[in-house]
Design an enzyme around this catalytic site. Structure first.
Site, PDB file in Angstrom:
ATOM      1  N   CYS A 167      16.905 -47.704  18.909  1.00 34.13           N
ATOM      2  CA  CYS A 167      15.672 -47.364  18.200  1.00 34.13           C
ATOM      3  C   CYS A 167      14.438 -47.955  18.893  1.00 34.13           C
ATOM      4  O   CYS A 167      13.486 -47.229  19.225  1.00 34.13           O
ATOM      5  CB  CYS A 167      15.756 -47.812  16.744  1.00 34.13           C
ATOM      6  SG  CYS A 167      16.302 -49.522  16.524  1.00 34.13           S
TER       7      CYS A 167
HETATM    8  N1  LIG Z   1      20.128 -48.799  11.834  1.00 39.53           N
HETATM    9  C1  LIG Z   1      19.363 -48.388  12.833  1.00 39.53           C
HETATM   10  O1  LIG Z   1      18.133 -48.379  12.755  1.00 39.53           O
HETATM   11  C2  LIG Z   1      19.998 -47.889  14.096  1.00 39.53           C
HETATM   12  C3  LIG Z   1      21.343 -48.007  14.335  1.00 39.53           C
HETATM   13  N2  LIG Z   1      21.875 -47.579  15.515  1.00 39.53           N
HETATM   14  C4  LIG Z   1      23.292 -47.729  15.777  1.00 39.53           C
HETATM   15  O2  LIG Z   1      24.000 -46.786  14.984  1.00 39.53           O
HETATM   16  C5  LIG Z   1      25.248 -47.322  14.568  1.00 39.53           C
HETATM   17  C6  LIG Z   1      25.313 -47.253  13.045  1.00 39.53           C
HETATM   18  O3  LIG Z   1      24.231 -48.005  12.523  1.00 39.53           O
HETATM   19  P1  LIG Z   1      23.973 -48.186  10.960  1.00 39.53           P
HETATM   20  O4  LIG Z   1      24.131 -46.888  10.273  1.00 39.53           O
HETATM   21  O5  LIG Z   1      22.711 -48.951  10.826  1.00 39.53           O
HETATM   22  O6  LIG Z   1      25.195 -49.158  10.644  1.00 39.53           O
HETATM   23  P2  LIG Z   1      25.734 -49.621   9.269  1.00 39.53           P
HETATM   24  O7  LIG Z   1      26.104 -51.036   9.411  1.00 39.53           O
HETATM   25  O8  LIG Z   1      24.744 -49.277   8.204  1.00 39.53           O
HETATM   26  O9  LIG Z   1      27.046 -48.692   9.117  1.00 39.53           O
HETATM   27  C7  LIG Z   1      28.150 -48.853   9.900  1.00 39.53           C
HETATM   28  C8  LIG Z   1      29.218 -47.840   9.496  1.00 39.53           C
HETATM   29  O10 LIG Z   1      30.395 -48.170  10.176  1.00 39.53           O
HETATM   30  C9  LIG Z   1      31.468 -48.468   9.264  1.00 39.53           C
HETATM   31  N3  LIG Z   1      32.066 -49.713   9.729  1.00 39.53           N
HETATM   32  C10 LIG Z   1      31.577 -50.961   9.628  1.00 39.53           C
HETATM   33  N4  LIG Z   1      32.386 -51.845  10.253  1.00 39.53           N
HETATM   34  C11 LIG Z   1      33.393 -51.127  10.765  1.00 39.53           C
HETATM   35  C12 LIG Z   1      34.554 -51.452  11.519  1.00 39.53           C
HETATM   36  N5  LIG Z   1      34.824 -52.715  11.859  1.00 39.53           N
HETATM   37  N6  LIG Z   1      35.389 -50.449  11.871  1.00 39.53           N
HETATM   38  C13 LIG Z   1      35.122 -49.186  11.508  1.00 39.53           C
HETATM   39  N7  LIG Z   1      34.047 -48.812  10.774  1.00 39.53           N
HETATM   40  C14 LIG Z   1      33.191 -49.774  10.424  1.00 39.53           C
HETATM   41  C15 LIG Z   1      30.834 -48.609   7.906  1.00 39.53           C
HETATM   42  O11 LIG Z   1      31.626 -48.003   6.882  1.00 39.53           O
HETATM   43  P3  LIG Z   1      32.872 -48.638   6.179  1.00 39.53           P
HETATM   44  O12 LIG Z   1      32.750 -50.130   6.351  1.00 39.53           O
HETATM   45  O13 LIG Z   1      32.781 -48.177   4.766  1.00 39.53           O
HETATM   46  O14 LIG Z   1      34.043 -48.047   6.920  1.00 39.53           O
HETATM   47  C16 LIG Z   1      29.566 -47.808   8.028  1.00 39.53           C
HETATM   48  O15 LIG Z   1      29.816 -46.468   7.690  1.00 39.53           O
HETATM   49  C17 LIG Z   1      25.308 -48.749  15.112  1.00 39.53           C
HETATM   50  O16 LIG Z   1      26.007 -48.756  16.336  1.00 39.53           O
HETATM   51  C18 LIG Z   1      23.849 -49.083  15.360  1.00 39.53           C
HETATM   52  O17 LIG Z   1      23.712 -50.031  16.379  1.00 39.53           O
HETATM   53  C19 LIG Z   1      21.111 -46.970  16.459  1.00 39.53           C
HETATM   54  C20 LIG Z   1      19.766 -46.801  16.271  1.00 39.53           C
HETATM   55  C21 LIG Z   1      19.101 -47.271  15.070  1.00 39.53           C
HETATM   56  C1  LIG Z   2      16.352 -55.064  13.136  1.00 41.81           C
HETATM   57  C2  LIG Z   2      17.571 -54.979  14.021  1.00 41.81           C
HETATM   58  O1  LIG Z   2      18.452 -55.799  13.955  1.00 41.81           O
HETATM   59  N1  LIG Z   2      17.633 -53.975  14.882  1.00 41.81           N
HETATM   60  C3  LIG Z   2      18.729 -53.749  15.786  1.00 41.81           C
HETATM   61  C4  LIG Z   2      18.493 -52.523  16.618  1.00 41.81           C
HETATM   62  C5  LIG Z   2      19.015 -51.263  16.003  1.00 41.81           C
HETATM   63  C6  LIG Z   2      19.501 -50.286  17.076  1.00 41.81           C
HETATM   64  O2  LIG Z   2      18.848 -49.479  17.690  1.00 41.81           O
HETATM   65  O3  LIG Z   2      20.765 -50.473  17.326  1.00 41.81           O
HETATM   66  P1  LIG Z   2      21.699 -50.434  18.587  1.00 41.81           P
HETATM   67  O4  LIG Z   2      20.981 -50.556  19.869  1.00 41.81           O
HETATM   68  O5  LIG Z   2      22.593 -51.613  18.379  1.00 41.81           O
HETATM   69  O6  LIG Z   2      22.401 -49.133  18.477  1.00 41.81           O
HETATM   70  C7  LIG Z   2      18.912 -54.900  16.752  1.00 41.81           C
HETATM   71  O7  LIG Z   2      17.949 -55.542  17.143  1.00 41.81           O
HETATM   72  O8  LIG Z   2      20.046 -55.073  17.213  1.00 41.81           O
END
Ligand SMILES: NC(=O)C1=CN([C@@H]2O[C@H](COP(=O)(O)OP(=O)(O)OC[C@H]3O[C@@H](n4cnc5c(N)ncnc54)[C@H](OP(=O)(O)O)[C@@H]3O)[C@@H](O)[C@H]2O)C=CC1
Ligand SMILES: CC(=O)N[C@@H](CCC(=O)OP(=O)(O)O)C(=O)O
Length: 325
Positions: A137
């Protein structure tokens, strides 16, 4: 649109913040339908009980990684925490299945066999790959803020980032604890954040990045200080940004430094500010985006649309530009 040949989509990690946004986007997509959405915690529960925009009978399920290929989705979106995508990708390889896979995590952002999908900057590099790594992000915002000037930099861009706490996912930590964030700004990973490496690698210039997390839920700001190799006028700087993004529906170049409060819930990024030093050799560029949308789910949707041969902005709401006070 029942007559349209819809492609099926599986979301692995659908309980998370980004998974929920993807369910919303797919629910409204004319050419996609959900095949499965996985969550161990929500296993068996109705999707419409958690995502109001979804109307249908689907329930969350919790298939093992090795069982994913048999579920047969045309498109698989991995929205798992970092470090977890490999096991799923391997399972498809072992089963000889070749769906379009889009990984939201950081796991394949440095793997040259995968297409790094930041469409406004990398779409010319897509060569039909069926493995797509979605950018981080902050990394998206920084690259959009720096790319139009990268050939004119006299020093590494220094980028101050502030994210809403949804960026830290749903696994409890200080960074998503509203109590610890109240009236607070929490600095972390002040050198060596993964997005520093990601932006440096994909821009081809070293970038310095200092992230912070703030009490708001969604949306991030990066304020980028750029030293220029020669004096420039603000008009010339802005002309470069208009040239780079003028026809892009999801990147808006704005005069004023954009506000994160105005980007939350919206699908595009804004780049603006362009504050010049008196000698014209330093410019500060500010970029904002919603980390869950253009920083994750919306960008994934752009990448999927493109890979399926659809217009890139299909099913991505295009709201009118915000009115700056
Ligand atoms: N949040 C953000 O702003 C951004 C996030 N990302 C990336 O996108 C991905 C998802 O982010 P986000 O939606 O915030 O993450 P969350 O922590 O909100 O969700 C993670 C998901 O993975 C599942 N999960 C958690 N732990 C495990 C595990 N050990 N094994 C299998 N499933 C698991 C959870 O469901 P359950 O535990 O119910 O199975 C849940 O559905 C991450 O890699 C993050 O770095 C990228 C850009 C921006
Ligand atoms: C506030 C906060 O914790 N933000 C996340 C970035 C979210 C993101 O883009 O995640 P990935 O690059 O891990 O997919 C961080 O700094 O790790």
């Amino acid at each position: 649109m029942a007559e349209m040949d819809r492609k099926t989509v599986g979301i692995v990690g659908a309980r998370g913040h980004t998974g929920a946004e993807l369910i919303r986007l797919i629910a409204d997509h004319p050419a996609l339908e959900l095949a499965y959405v996985s969550s161990r915690e929500l296993d068996g529960q109705r999707v419409d009980a958690h995502v109001a925009e979804y109307a249908g009978e689907l329930r969350y399920s919790a298939p093992a990684h090795e069982d994913l290929p048999a579920l047969g989705a045309d498109v698989v979106i991995l929205a798992l925490p970092n470090g977890k995508a490999g096991a799923c990708v391997e399972a498809f390889g072992k089963a000889g299945a070749n769906p379009l896979i889009v990984d939201l995590s950081a796991d394949y952002r440095f793997d040259e066999r995968w297409y790094y999908g930041l469409p406004e900057l990398t779409r010319e590099r897509w060569r039909g790959q069926r493995r797509i790594s979605n950018p981080g992000c902050y990394a998206t915002a920084i690259q959009l803020a720096v790319a139009p000037l990268k050939d004119l930099l006299a020093a590494p861009p220094v980028c101050f980032g502030v994210s809403g706490y949804s960026g830290a996912g749903t696994t409890p930590s200080d960074k998503n604890d509203p109590e610890k964030l109240r009236d607070n700004l929490m600095p972390y990973a002040l050198t060596g954040h993964m997005h520093e490496r990601e932006t440096s690698a994909h821009l081809g210039v070293p970038v310095e990045f200092m992230p912070h997390v703030a009490p708001h839920f969604r949306g991030l700001t990066v304020t980028c200080n750029l030293y220029l190799a020669r004096a420039m006028k603000r008009d010339e700087v802005m002309a470069r940004f208009h040239h780079a993004y003028g026809t892009e529906p999801l990147v808006r170049v704005v005069e004023e430094a954009p506000w994160v409060s105005r980007i939350a819930g919206r699908h595009h990024a804004e780049v603006g500010g362009f504050a010049m030093s008196l000698d014209g050799r330093r410019v500060v560029v500010v970029a904002t985006l919603d980390n869950l949308l253009k920083g994750a789910a919306t960008q994934a949707m752009q990448n999927i649309n493109r890979a399926l041969g659809l217009p890139e902005a299909t099913a991505i709401p295009q709201q009118s530009p915000p009115v700056h006070a």
